[in-house]
Each structure stands twice: as structure tokens, then as C-alpha cells.
Design a protein around this motif. Structure first.
Motif, PDB file in Angstrom:
ATOM      1  N   GLY A  94       0.778  -1.229   0.000  1.00 38.04           N
ATOM      2  CA  GLY A  94       0.000   0.000   0.000  1.00 38.04           C
ATOM      3  C   GLY A  94       0.808   1.276   0.000  1.00 38.04           C
ATOM      4  N   TYR A  95       2.132   1.152   0.122  1.00 38.39           N
ATOM      5  CA  TYR A  95       2.959   2.355   0.199  1.00 38.39           C
ATOM      6  C   TYR A  95       4.165   2.225  -0.719  1.00 38.39           C
ATOM      7  CZ  TYR A  95       0.234   3.151   4.407  1.00 38.39           C
ATOM      8  OH  TYR A  95      -0.803   3.329   5.282  1.00 38.39           O
ATOM      9  N   THR A  96       4.546   3.323  -1.348  1.00 39.76           N
ATOM     10  CA  THR A  96       5.756   3.340  -2.168  1.00 39.76           C
ATOM     11  C   THR A  96       6.925   3.705  -1.261  1.00 39.76           C
ATOM     12  OG1 THR A  96       4.508   4.028  -4.105  1.00 39.76           O
ATOM     13  CG2 THR A  96       6.880   4.366  -4.170  1.00 39.76           C
ATOM     14  N   LEU A  97       7.732   2.728  -0.937  1.00 40.60           N
ATOM     15  CA  LEU A  97       8.773   2.914   0.063  1.00 40.60           C
ATOM     16  C   LEU A  97      10.095   2.299  -0.361  1.00 40.60           C
ATOM     17  CD1 LEU A  97       6.755   1.879   3.247  1.00 40.60           C
ATOM     18  CD2 LEU A  97       7.345   4.215   2.572  1.00 40.60           C
ATOM     19  N   LYS A  98      11.179   2.812   0.255  1.00 41.22           N
ATOM     20  CA  LYS A  98      12.504   2.220   0.115  1.00 41.22           C
ATOM     21  C   LYS A  98      12.590   1.004   1.026  1.00 41.22           C
ATOM     22  CE  LYS A  98      17.380   3.243   1.094  1.00 41.22           C
ATOM     23  NZ  LYS A  98      17.545   2.109   2.034  1.00 41.22           N
ATOM     24  N   GLY A  99      13.210  -0.073   0.550  1.00 41.24           N
ATOM     25  CA  GLY A  99      13.442  -1.243   1.384  1.00 41.24           C
ATOM     26  C   GLY A  99      14.502  -0.959   2.434  1.00 41.24           C
ATOM     27  N   GLY A 100      14.475  -1.714   3.514  1.00 37.97           N
ATOM     28  CA  GLY A 100      15.445  -1.525   4.590  1.00 37.97           C
ATOM     29  C   GLY A 100      16.847  -1.969   4.203  1.00 37.97           C
ATOM     30  N   ASP A 101      17.854  -1.274   4.723  1.00 43.37           N
ATOM     31  CA  ASP A 101      19.255  -1.631   4.480  1.00 43.37           C
ATOM     32  C   ASP A 101      19.665  -2.816   5.343  1.00 43.37           C
ATOM     33  OD1 ASP A 101      19.265   0.665   2.935  1.00 43.37           O
ATOM     34  OD2 ASP A 101      20.261   1.886   4.467  1.00 43.37           O
ATOM     35  N   THR A 102      20.539  -3.658   4.806  1.00 48.33           N
ATOM     36  CA  THR A 102      21.185  -4.709   5.592  1.00 48.33           C
ATOM     37  C   THR A 102      22.598  -4.241   5.899  1.00 48.33           C
ATOM     38  OG1 THR A 102      19.845  -6.523   4.725  1.00 48.33           O
ATOM     39  CG2 THR A 102      22.055  -7.079   5.514  1.00 48.33           C
ATOM     40  N   ILE A 103      22.947  -4.254   7.184  1.00 47.54           N
ATOM     41  CA  ILE A 103      24.200  -3.636   7.622  1.00 47.54           C
ATOM     42  C   ILE A 103      24.988  -4.601   8.492  1.00 47.54           C
ATOM     43  CG2 ILE A 103      25.205  -1.742   8.967  1.00 47.54           C
ATOM     44  CD1 ILE A 103      22.735  -0.077   8.199  1.00 47.54           C
ATOM     45  N   ILE A 104      26.293  -4.699   8.231  1.00 47.85           N
ATOM     46  CA  ILE A 104      27.208  -5.487   9.053  1.00 47.85           C
ATOM     47  C   ILE A 104      28.230  -4.530   9.640  1.00 47.85           C
ATOM     48  CG2 ILE A 104      28.823  -7.424   9.126  1.00 47.85           C
ATOM     49  CD1 ILE A 104      27.435  -8.492   6.602  1.00 47.85           C
ATOM     50  N   GLY A 105      27.932  -3.979  10.812  1.00 51.37           N
ATOM     51  CA  GLY A 105      28.803  -3.040  11.501  1.00 51.37           C
ATOM     52  C   GLY A 105      29.364  -1.971  10.586  1.00 51.37           C
ATOM     53  N   ASN A 106      30.661  -1.698  10.723  1.00 53.26           N
ATOM     54  CA  ASN A 106      31.344  -0.740   9.849  1.00 53.26           C
ATOM     55  C   ASN A 106      31.912  -1.405   8.596  1.00 53.26           C
ATOM     56  OD1 ASN A 106      30.939   1.441  11.613  1.00 53.26           O
ATOM     57  ND2 ASN A 106      32.722   0.847  12.832  1.00 53.26           N
ATOM     58  N   ILE A 107      31.629  -2.698   8.439  1.00 50.73           N
ATOM     59  CA  ILE A 107      32.247  -3.460   7.358  1.00 50.73           C
ATOM     60  C   ILE A 107      31.513  -3.306   6.033  1.00 50.73           C
ATOM     61  CG2 ILE A 107      32.852  -5.790   6.584  1.00 50.73           C
ATOM     62  CD1 ILE A 107      33.231  -6.511   9.549  1.00 50.73           C
ATOM     63  N   MET A 108      30.194  -3.473   6.068  1.00 51.32           N
ATOM     64  CA  MET A 108      29.447  -3.571   4.820  1.00 51.32           C
ATOM     65  C   MET A 108      28.033  -3.021   4.985  1.00 51.32           C
ATOM     66  SD  MET A 108      28.697  -7.121   2.734  1.00 51.32           S
ATOM     67  CE  MET A 108      30.427  -7.589   2.871  1.00 51.32           C
ATOM     68  N   SER A 109      27.561  -2.330   3.948  1.00 49.18           N
ATOM     69  CA  SER A 109      26.180  -1.869   3.903  1.00 49.18           C
ATOM     70  C   SER A 109      25.575  -2.265   2.560  1.00 49.18           C
ATOM     71  CB  SER A 109      26.110  -0.347   4.075  1.00 49.18           C
ATOM     72  OG  SER A 109      24.783   0.117   3.937  1.00 49.18           O
ATOM     73  N   LEU A 110      24.426  -2.929   2.629  1.00 47.58           N
ATOM     74  CA  LEU A 110      23.725  -3.367   1.432  1.00 47.58           C
ATOM     75  C   LEU A 110      22.392  -2.631   1.405  1.00 47.58           C
ATOM     76  CD1 LEU A 110      24.588  -7.118   1.928  1.00 47.58           C
ATOM     77  CD2 LEU A 110      25.703  -5.530   0.344  1.00 47.58           C
ATOM     78  N   GLY A 111      22.364  -1.564   0.626  1.00 39.72           N
ATOM     79  CA  GLY A 111      21.217  -0.681   0.624  1.00 39.72           C
ATOM     80  C   GLY A 111      19.957  -1.333   0.100  1.00 39.72           C
ATOM     81  N   GLY A 112      18.825  -0.965   0.686  1.00 38.26           N
ATOM     82  CA  GLY A 112      17.548  -1.442   0.196  1.00 38.26           C
ATOM     83  C   GLY A 112      17.181  -0.761  -1.108  1.00 38.26           C
ATOM     84  N   GLY A 113      16.406  -1.449  -1.946  1.00 36.66           N
ATOM     85  CA  GLY A 113      15.958  -0.868  -3.199  1.00 36.66           C
ATOM     86  C   GLY A 113      15.022   0.309  -2.963  1.00 36.66           C
ATOM     87  N   LEU A 114      15.046   1.277  -3.871  1.00 29.39           N
ATOM     88  CA  LEU A 114      14.170   2.437  -3.758  1.00 29.39           C
ATOM     89  C   LEU A 114      12.793   2.114  -4.328  1.00 29.39           C
ATOM     90  CD1 LEU A 114      16.589   5.285  -4.919  1.00 29.39           C
ATOM     91  CD2 LEU A 114      16.195   4.415  -2.602  1.00 29.39           C
ATOM     92  N   GLY A 115      11.784   2.813  -3.837  1.00 31.11           N
ATOM     93  CA  GLY A 115      10.446   2.645  -4.369  1.00 31.11           C
ATOM     94  C   GLY A 115      10.352   3.197  -5.782  1.00 31.11           C
TER      95      GLY A 115
END
Length: 208
Positions: A94-115
């Protein structure tokens, strides 16, 4: 007189984990705090997908982008305690939203897809962004996937970068983790739920 015993780390004299130990296996907004001891770790992770664009007329909304992903091995060179790990949450229907990021401390960030954008609008690239923060304390040994999420088209949500599947058709939710949901088509259409983020971290020994 008591019997004296030597207390050894779990696994071996050099490693603190047995080979194959799963430090975390998270999905859809779950989080954990872990400790990395020196050695090789297998990681399979991706950000959540974005939801498709809503359209109020007769045109197609853009599908949601997929989350950035990583599958491979990293080498930890020294003990790192209290590392926060979180798996991106899927978007609600029901909402156009960005997906949540997956984060491993300061090592890695895997950004969520944009709406996605509605009414035949389109973002140049609405896939999530991959970031690896290089350090003297850790490095990538090898990877089969280490990339941004995929851009979605009109109506169709983008596939997961880990499985190349699951992008939702128009007006439909994603069917795989990390994938984007379909864009709305037709008057009064609503966005569908996206694929959730995930993160598996496993100790694979002192050498790959």
C-alpha cells in the motif's frame, strides 16, 4: 585435591569458533550483536527490495528496485567485538517505500531498493547501493556477488541480485528476498509488499 584442567577456546587453539558455526541468520528487520575473531567468514546478504510506484490514472508505475547484495568470503584480521548486524525490513503493501538496508557493523552496507515512481515516471536507477568499507582489520577474500541492486522497469519489480528471481509483476508483491514489488497499473492501484532483506554469516575456519 582438585583436578586442574586447561580451558581452550571453542574449536581450536587459534580460532574461537568451530568451523561451520553460524554467527547469525537474520531476515526482515531482525538484528544481532556478534563478535568476529580472526579467520575466514562466509557472508550471504542483501538489502530489502523497494515497493512499486502507485499510479492514480491509467499509466504504469515503475516497479521497486532490488536490494544490493553480497555473497562471498571476508577475512577478519583481528578480534572485533560488539558488531551490530541487521537485516533490512520489507516494505508494507500500500505504500511506495525504500526497502530496509542490511548492515554489518562498519564493514558492509547493502542498501535497500528504492520505491518506484508512479504515473510513468522512472528513477534513473532505483537499485540499492553496495558499500564495502575497506580497512586494515578486514578484507574481501573472494565474492561471486558484490553489487548494487537492479533497476526496475514499468510495472515489473526488479529481481534479487543473489537469485536473479522474484521481481513482482505489476500490481503484485515480490516473491523472493531482496526483490522489488510490481508497480501499480490502472486507476487506484496500490503498491505491493517487497522482498525482505537477509544476512547469513558463518565461520569457515582460519584458511579458505
Amino acid at each position: 585435591m582438585g583436578i586442574r584442567t586447561a580451558i581452550k577456546p571453542v574449536g581450536s587453539r587459534k580460532g574461537r569458533y568451530k568451523k561451520g558455526t553460524v554467527l547469525c541468520n537474520l531476515s526482515n528487520g531482525q538484528s544481532a550483536t556478534i563478535t568476529f575473531y580472526p579467520g575466514i567468514y562466509y557472508i550471504r546478504a542483501q538489502g530489502a527490495g523497494g515497493s512499486g510506484g502507485i499510479t492514480g490514472y491509467w499509466n504504469s508505475g515503475q516497479g521497486g528496485g532490488s536490494g544490493a547484495g553480497f555473497t562471498g568470503y571476508i577475512k577478519i584480521k583481528k578480534t572485533i567485538k560488539n558488531v551490530g548486524v541487521s537485516a533490512g525490513a520489507a516494505t508494507a503493501a500500500g505504500y511506495t517505500l525504500k526497502g530496509g538496508d542490511t548492515i554489518i557493523g562498519n564493514i558492509m552496507s547493502l542498501g535497500g531498493g528504492l520505491g518506484g515512481i508512479g504515473n510513468d515516471g522512472a528513477q534513473a536507477n532505483n537499485g540499492g547501493k553496495y558499500t564495502f568499507n575497506q580497512s586494515n582489520d578486514w578484507e574481501i577474500v573472494s565474492s561471486s556477488v558484490a553489487e548494487d541492486g537492479l533497476k526496475a522497469g514499468y510495472g515489473q519489480g526488479s529481481n534479487s541480485v543473489l537469485t536473479n528471481s522474484g521481481g513482482g509483476p505489476a500490481n503484485n508483491p515480490a516473491t523472493a528476498s531482496g526483490a522489488g514489488s510490481g508497480g501499480g497499473t490502472g486507476f487506484g492501484s496500490k503498491a505491493s509488499a517487497s522482498g525482505m532483506g537477509e544476512c547469513l554469516i558463518r565461520y569457515d575456519g582460519l584458511n579458505i
